[in-house]
Design a protein around this motif. Structure first.
Motif, mmCIF file in Angstrom:
data_model
loop_
_atom_site.group_PDB
_atom_site.id
_atom_site.type_symbol
_atom_site.label_atom_id
_atom_site.label_comp_id
_atom_site.label_asym_id
_atom_site.label_seq_id
_atom_site.Cartn_x
_atom_site.Cartn_y
_atom_site.Cartn_z
ATOM 1 N N ASN A 106 23.071 42.757 70.875
ATOM 2 C CA ASN A 106 23.713 44.083 71.333
ATOM 3 C C ASN A 106 23.157 44.413 72.748
ATOM 4 O O ASN A 106 23.963 44.785 73.573
ATOM 5 N N GLY A 107 21.998 44.254 73.009
ATOM 6 C CA GLY A 107 21.256 44.336 74.338
ATOM 7 C C GLY A 107 20.600 45.637 74.441
ATOM 8 O O GLY A 107 20.232 45.942 75.753
ATOM 9 N N GLN A 108 20.480 46.451 73.662
ATOM 10 C CA GLN A 108 19.786 47.805 73.802
ATOM 11 C C GLN A 108 18.443 47.883 73.282
ATOM 12 O O GLN A 108 17.889 48.997 73.326
ATOM 13 N N THR A 109 17.891 46.756 72.931
ATOM 14 C CA THR A 109 16.647 46.622 72.232
ATOM 15 C C THR A 109 16.418 47.321 71.102
ATOM 16 O O THR A 109 17.537 47.679 70.275
ATOM 17 N N ILE A 110 15.220 46.974 70.465
ATOM 18 C CA ILE A 110 14.958 47.485 68.965
ATOM 19 C C ILE A 110 15.366 48.904 68.472
ATOM 20 O O ILE A 110 14.949 49.735 69.148
ATOM 21 N N ASN A 111 16.011 48.679 67.403
ATOM 22 C CA ASN A 111 16.256 50.132 66.572
ATOM 23 C C ASN A 111 17.030 51.041 67.550
ATOM 24 O O ASN A 111 16.939 52.263 67.555
ATOM 25 N N ARG A 112 17.611 50.688 68.726
ATOM 26 C CA ARG A 112 18.739 51.595 69.483
ATOM 27 C C ARG A 112 20.234 51.200 69.213
ATOM 28 O O ARG A 112 20.503 50.151 68.925
ATOM 29 N N ILE A 113 20.999 52.248 69.255
ATOM 30 C CA ILE A 113 22.490 51.919 68.889
ATOM 31 C C ILE A 113 23.084 51.239 69.947
ATOM 32 O O ILE A 113 22.526 51.557 71.233
ATOM 33 N N GLU A 114 24.094 50.347 69.885
ATOM 34 C CA GLU A 114 24.746 49.657 70.852
ATOM 35 C C GLU A 114 25.454 50.781 71.689
ATOM 36 O O GLU A 114 26.204 51.746 71.216
ATOM 37 N N ALA A 115 25.574 50.623 72.821
ATOM 38 C CA ALA A 115 25.918 51.578 73.889
ATOM 39 C C ALA A 115 26.839 51.273 74.857
ATOM 40 O O ALA A 115 27.494 52.078 75.501
ATOM 41 N N ASN A 116 27.483 50.091 74.626
ATOM 42 C CA ASN A 116 28.419 49.590 75.325
ATOM 43 C C ASN A 116 29.212 48.366 74.760
ATOM 44 O O ASN A 116 28.774 48.016 73.653
ATOM 45 N N ASN A 117 30.409 48.101 75.241
ATOM 46 C CA ASN A 117 31.262 46.986 74.626
ATOM 47 C C ASN A 117 30.836 45.658 75.348
ATOM 48 O O ASN A 117 31.680 44.619 75.537
ATOM 49 N N ASP A 118 29.539 45.507 75.566
ATOM 50 C CA ASP A 118 29.100 44.298 76.138
ATOM 51 C C ASP A 118 27.936 43.503 75.184
ATOM 52 O O ASP A 118 27.291 44.197 74.881
ATOM 53 N N LEU A 119 27.706 42.277 75.525
ATOM 54 C CA LEU A 119 26.889 41.606 74.735
ATOM 55 C C LEU A 119 25.599 40.947 75.626
ATOM 56 O O LEU A 119 26.133 40.511 76.709
ATOM 57 N N MET A 120 24.403 40.838 75.188
ATOM 58 C CA MET A 120 23.372 40.417 75.872
ATOM 59 C C MET A 120 23.475 38.904 75.467
ATOM 60 O O MET A 120 23.383 38.603 74.371
ATOM 61 N N THR A 121 23.493 37.815 76.497
ATOM 62 C CA THR A 121 23.282 36.482 76.191
ATOM 63 C C THR A 121 21.905 36.009 76.561
ATOM 64 O O THR A 121 21.584 36.371 77.583
ATOM 65 N N VAL A 122 21.386 35.183 75.806
ATOM 66 C CA VAL A 122 20.225 34.499 76.087
ATOM 67 C C VAL A 122 20.101 33.175 75.757
ATOM 68 O O VAL A 122 20.885 32.615 74.714
ATOM 69 N N MET A 123 19.227 32.106 76.532
ATOM 70 C CA MET A 123 18.962 30.834 76.121
ATOM 71 C C MET A 123 17.613 30.659 76.553
ATOM 72 O O MET A 123 16.994 31.261 77.427
ATOM 73 N N MET A 124 16.896 29.624 75.811
ATOM 74 C CA MET A 124 15.619 29.146 76.073
ATOM 75 C C MET A 124 15.240 27.832 75.689
ATOM 76 O O MET A 124 16.437 27.239 74.872
ATOM 77 N N ALA A 125 14.526 27.360 76.378
ATOM 78 C CA ALA A 125 14.055 25.719 76.146
ATOM 79 C C ALA A 125 12.620 25.565 76.438
ATOM 80 O O ALA A 125 11.979 26.217 77.346
ATOM 81 N N THR A 126 11.931 25.032 75.343
ATOM 82 C CA THR A 126 10.451 24.832 75.574
ATOM 83 C C THR A 126 10.346 23.458 74.881
ATOM 84 O O THR A 126 10.753 22.958 73.966
ATOM 85 N N TRP A 127 9.195 22.716 75.668
ATOM 86 C CA TRP A 127 8.864 21.264 75.116
ATOM 87 C C TRP A 127 7.526 20.849 75.228
ATOM 88 O O TRP A 127 7.023 20.874 76.392
ATOM 89 N N PRO A 128 6.895 20.366 74.120
ATOM 90 C CA PRO A 128 5.558 19.945 74.411
ATOM 91 C C PRO A 128 5.339 18.650 74.540
ATOM 92 O O PRO A 128 5.827 17.716 74.070
#
Length: 512
Positions: free
Chosen positions: A313-335
């Motif tokens: 949703n993109g509004q962080t924890i326990n907050r209602i969605e406030a727009n018609n937009d999505l938060m997109t995230v990517m991550m990579a980690t390597w030992p």
């Protein structure tokens, strides 16, 4: 002959003769009863010899079915398979019977014990039931903060020394509950894992004027993992969960060495969580390294995959969605295992990676006496991390850059402005000592940017150095003592400047 006659009389009187009969027996009648008893016993013995008693057939699960144990953390690793096929039961051996051995009569006359069902409590290979697959664990953190010097109070409009991560840093508080968590988790299917975590130490504001109330319950996590392969290398996660941005953000507070997360990394996703869908993938040789580190007592970040992507949703924890937009995230980690660099690096692991997100965020803002959501602002970041696991000496660092909503005191409005910051931490792991395992550490952090979840998205300007040591006298108890020297701008659009001070801080953590 006397022994046989006496035994026959006892059995015949118990099985054949009425209890009320008291008349005298003739020799002929007694002989007839003995013959009838012998015929009965012979027939019983022949029936036992013809074959074993048939057991009621038991339904078993298909041979390809799986049952797994999820472990105690989201970083469960490989599943532990439990047997699901019931082995063939051995045929019962007929009981031996001899007329002149009374010890054999009972087993021959009494029906054999019923066969043990496949789901009986004593069956070695039975599949686990749903309530055996779920586990309950948790931890409690009791914290105390004490000002040694500095700006614990300040006039109106001037910043006091406060932290967005610990409401216990005030001029009046002594002891506070930092966290009181319970976790319900487990496999409800061989390809479905659930995780539910509430927190019972949440503060709620505006309950009586400006005074807050403590120890409310808040939902932190509620998600299900659906595994896309039998090896559990690839999974989809649905529900309220941690957003895969920042290594320290993903690391559980139960495992983290420093008392609080850094302002710079946590400001990207305060509360670390949101509602959405994630996809994670972990190669087995990466999982093997993490398993080895976990077995050695290292503080990992949890199994969020070597690669992860997600939408929220993109509004962080326990907050209602406030727009018609999505938060997109990517991550990579390597030992990386460093054994090839020489004997001094044997067993050492260096993990490096990065994460990024794109979002549009609507902060809360007060206009006059009314608090409402402001318009949307661009909220974008990229971050890097590196961890040399302490074996015994270690280093950990993260840094991020981006832009996000921030209050501008000149225009008295929220604007999208640049931000940057991070931390560097050094630590030493001592496994054996008279007081048990302990880990001393030192951490420096800095951040210059907005705190988007605060009223009006106030600016933070943080520089802090913390010296601490964590003791673990027994496995269920962790004690952390720390000294911090801080320079911070208070997270308020009505207070300006930076406060300074020195604090002594302590935390007792009980794991259960």
């Amino acid at each position: 002959m006397k022994r046989r006659l006496l035994a026959a009389l006892l059995v015949s009187s118990a099985l054949v003769l009425p209890a009320a009969s008291a008349r005298a027996q003739t020799v002929a009648e007694l002989q007839r009863q003995i013959n009838e008893l012998k015929a009965m016993i012979k027939a019983q013995a022949e029936a036992q010899a013809r074959g074993p008693r048939r057991a009621v057939p038991v339904a078993t699960r298909p041979a390809h079915a799986r049952a797994t144990d999820a472990g105690t953390f989201p970083a469960a690793g490989r599943p532990i398979e439990s047997a699901v096929g019931r082995p063939a039961a051995p045929a019962p051996v007929p009981h031996r019977f001899a007329l002149d051995e009374p010890d054999t009569w009972y087993d021959a006359l009494v029906p054999p014990a019923p066969q043990l069902l496949a789901d009986g409590p004593g069956h070695d290979a039975r599949p686990k039931t749903w309530f055996e697959r779920l586990s309950l664990r948790g931890y409690t953190q009791l914290r105390g903060n004490e000002f040694l010097s500095g700006d614990d109070t300040a006039p109106s409009g001037v910043s006091r020394l406060r932290s967005v991560h610990d409401s216990g840093i005030t001029d009046r508080n002594n002891f506070t509950f930092r966290r009181v968590r319970l976790v319900l988790q487990g496999d409800i299917h061989e390809r479905v894992f659930i995780y539910i975590q509430p927190d019972f130490a949440v503060n709620v504001s505006n309950q009586a004027g400006t005074e807050s109330r403590q120890h409310y319950t808040q939902l932190r996590d509620a998600y299900a993992d659906v595994f896309l392969d039998d090896e559990r290398r690839t999974k989809l996660r649905f529900g309220q969960q941690k957003v895969p941005y920042g290594w320290e953000n993903l690391q559980s507070s139960q495992n983290r060495l420093a008392l609080d997360r850094s302002d710079a990394i946590n400001s990207g996703v305060p509360g670390e969580r949101d509602i959405g869908i994630s996809l994670y993938y972990t190669p087995w040789h990466v999982q093997r390294i993490w398993d080895r580190l976990a077995k050695g007592g290292q503080k990992l970040f949890g199994n969020y995959g070597a690669f992860g992507v997600g939408i929220y949703n993109g509004q962080t924890i326990n907050r209602i969605e406030a727009n018609n937009d999505l938060m997109t995230v990517m991550m990579a980690t390597w030992p990386f295992e460093l054994d090839g660099l020489g004997e001094i690096f044997r067993g050492q692991v260096l993990e490096v990676g990065g994460s990024a997100y794109r979002n549009r965020f609507r902060p809360e803002a007060t206009f006059g006496s009314t608090t409402t959501l402001a318009q949307g602002y661009n909220d974008e970041r990229v971050g890097l991390h590196a961890i040399l696991y302490p074996q015994p000496f270690g280093l950990q660092a993260e840094w991020n850059w981006g832009r996000g909503p921030e209050y501008d005191p000149v225009t008295r409005s929220i604007q999208t402005r640049p931000l940057q910051g991070g931390y560097v931490q050094a630590m030493v792991k001592v496994d054996h000592s008279p007081v048990g395992p302990f880990m001393p550490y030192i951490r420096w952090q800095t951040y210059d940017g907005g705190w988007k979840v605060g009223n009006g998205a106030p600016r933070l300007d943080t520089d802090e150095v913390e010296f601490g040591i964590e003791f673990q006298p027994i496995k269920s108890v962790e004690l952390t003592l720390a000294y911090a020297t801080m320079r911070r701008r208070e997270a308020s659009i009505s207070r300006f400047g930076r406060a300074e001070g020195d604090l002594f801080r302590g935390q007792l953590q009980i794991n259960y």
